[in-house]
Motif scaffolding. Structure first.
Motif: not given
Length: 285
Positions: A162-167
């Motif tokens: 999820r973190c990588a997707q938002i970044i």
């Protein structure tokens, strides 16, 4: 022989972290997020933040963004897992340096052709920044273990994804063909809006003033008028891109002019506008 200690953020950054965590009401959540924030910030400092050059953001950037993000996340009543993702985002979203092309440069282009060229370069830079930033975050976060357990992971696989997707999309709201996060994705909104507020913070204004251009020249950050012009430019970005977003009803936004769709993000934006005495900004077309 004792091992060489890993580089760590300055002690003053610890105070900034504690101030940011103060937005979280539940003590148990605050303790958990402190654990995540310390682990990720120290690893990010060692790998990215501590070695930043003068053309990159100031090292305080992530700690200021953390305060914004957690205030928005708490007001939005995000889950603890979502807040953990938000903390991880904060310290890893700007891990890939690009020589920034600012919105001010685009606005002040000498001709329509020059403006198109700058917008094209800016778009390519930002996509590179987001793509490699997401990869850096995934690589870093997958290696971190929870110091409270016997080598268990600091974050779950789902939280890292999820973190990588938002970044991978966090700056897409201010591109030529903007792609802001959906209004229903309140976690992404907390991250994006918390980051978008940085240029209105005094340290963010200073970062823009002291960043050298291609000729190595900085703006005069001892000139009060330079500060006013810079804050006007930064605030203008938060207004003009609102008009470029398609498919979002007016009811999604907290006011009639800015990009903000969370109440707390809008509150912080309004507070900084009052602080800098910014009025009568032109809307984008």
């Amino acid at each position: 022989m004792n091992p060489t200690p890993r580089p760590a953020p300055p002690e003053s950054f610890g105070a900034m972290l504690e101030q940011a965590l103060g937005a979280v009401v539940a003590i148990s959540e605050r303790d958990d997020l402190r654990n995540v924030a310390r682990a990720v910030s120290h690893a990010a400092w060692d790998r990215f933040i501590g070695s930043r050059g003068p053309r990159d953001n100031r090292q305080e950037h992530e700690w200021v963004v953390l305060a914004n993000v957690l205030r928005i996340a708490e007001a939005e009543r995000l889950t603890l897992s979502e807040k953990r993702v938000a903390v991880a985002f904060t310290f890893t979203h700007d891990s890939h340096f690009i020589p920034r092309i600012s919105e001010q440069e685009v606005r002040e282009a000498r001709s329509p052709e020059a403006k198109v060229l700058l917008e094209t370069r800016k778009e390519a830079q930002r996509y590179e920044h987001m793509r490699f930033g997401a990869a850096n975050a995934r690589s870093l976060l997958n290696r971190l273990t929870d110091p409270r357990t016997d080598d268990g992971p600091l974050l779950t696989a789902e939280e890292i994804d999820r973190c990588a997707q938002i970044i991978s999309t966090h700056d897409a709201w201010k591109l030529r063909n903007p792609a802001p996060p959906p209004t229903g994705d309140r976690l992404a909104l907390a991250c994006v809006e918390g980051d978008a507020l940085w240029p209105l913070h005094p340290l963010g204004v200073l970062a823009d003033l002291e960043r050298p251009n291609d000729q190595g020249v900085t703006k005069d950050f001892n000139d009060p008028q330079a500060w006013r012009v810079q804050t006007q430019q930064s605030c203008q970005t938060l207004v003009e891109f609102r008009a470029k977003w398609k498919g979002f009803p007016a009811s999604d936004f907290v006011d009639g002019e800015s990009i903000f769709r969370t109440q707390e993000g809008g509150h912080l934006y309004s507070a900084w506008r009052r602080h800098w005495n910014l009025t009568d900004l032109e809307r984008g077309v």
